[in-house]
Design a protein around this motif. Structure first.
Motif: not given
Length: 254
Positions: A201-208, A232-235, A239-248
């Protein structure tokens, strides 16, 4: 330090367009997975009919009617409901935990079912280790490695995994960037085919607004044996969160 082995497959899958799916819509609420031969405590709805799903044939369902439980089974499903009593005009829902024995594919699953005033729950019975391996191998049979990775990512996007997968919850912070926080949320092991999926789960730290790229995750901090990565979502907005999936590839034991 060993360099991560990315190869062509990471570039192939990272460039494929995936449908945007909201994290809030992933279908994990109201569903629980129970392993065989281990006594497992589960919360079931005291107001609605609960469903138990067997990854094969349901052989038997054993419970105590004296504790206010009722149910039946057919095919690969069983349906369980706590009885409701009436006192005058008041409906009284059960609060008494009850043992529930489910025989699925001739394997016994033991549940300690606690009634709660929650929506109906679906209990999925996990197959034994041998069955898991067979299911996973069949699921990916005749697929080349890059298509196996893509299949696993598609299943992660939908949140609908085959019963042979092993899902392990996690909550591990990854030091990756000063622009966003990265948390390992779930690990999905696919026994028998040597693959593992990590959900971050990835979330921005800055207000932009934050713009992500798959290349940001091509790092040993994410995986030493990375095969594919998809976002999941590149932009995303603050306050929003997106998911990143990694296959190894799972490391082979020496």
């Amino acid at each position: 330090m060993n360099k991560p082995r990315y190869g062509l497959i990471g570039a192939i899958i990272a460039s494929m367009a995936m449908p945007a799916i909201s994290v809030a819509n992933t279908p994990f609420k109201g569903s629980v997975t129970v392993p065989p031969e281990i006594t497992t405590a589960v919360e079931l709805s005291s107001t609605d009919i609960n469903r138990i799903v067997c990854p094969g044939t349901m052989n038997d369902l054993i419970f105590s009617q004296e504790k206010g439980l009722d149910g039946h089974f057919s095919g690969n499903n069983a349906f369980v409901k706590f009885k409701i009593t009436k006192k005058g005009e008041e409906l009284i829902y059960s609060t008494t935990p009850s043992e529930l024995f489910v025989v699925c594919n001739n394997v016994v699953y033991t549940l300690i079912a606690t009634p709660k005033e929650i929506p109906a729950v679906t209990v999925r019975l996990a197959p034994g280790i041998g069955d898991k391996l067979k299911k996973n191998i069949t699921h990916f049979q005749n697929l080349p490695l890059e298509k196996r990775a893509l299949q696993l990512i598609r299943e992660a996007y939908s949140g609908e995994y085959p019963s042979g997968y092993q899902m392990v919850p996690a909550d591990v912070k990854i030091d990756l960037s000063s622009d966003f926080s990265t948390t390992l949320y779930r690990v999905v092991n696919v026994e028998g085919v040597g693959l593992r999926l990590k959900e971050f789960q990835v979330k921005p730290l800055a207000e932009k607004r934050l713009t992500l790229d798959e290349k940001m995750f091509l790092t040993p901090n994410i995986s030493e044996t990375l095969l594919a990565v998809a976002i999941e979502r590149h932009n995303i907005k603050p306050g929003e969160t997106t998911r990143v999936f990694v296959v190894e590839q799972k490391e082979k034991k020496q």
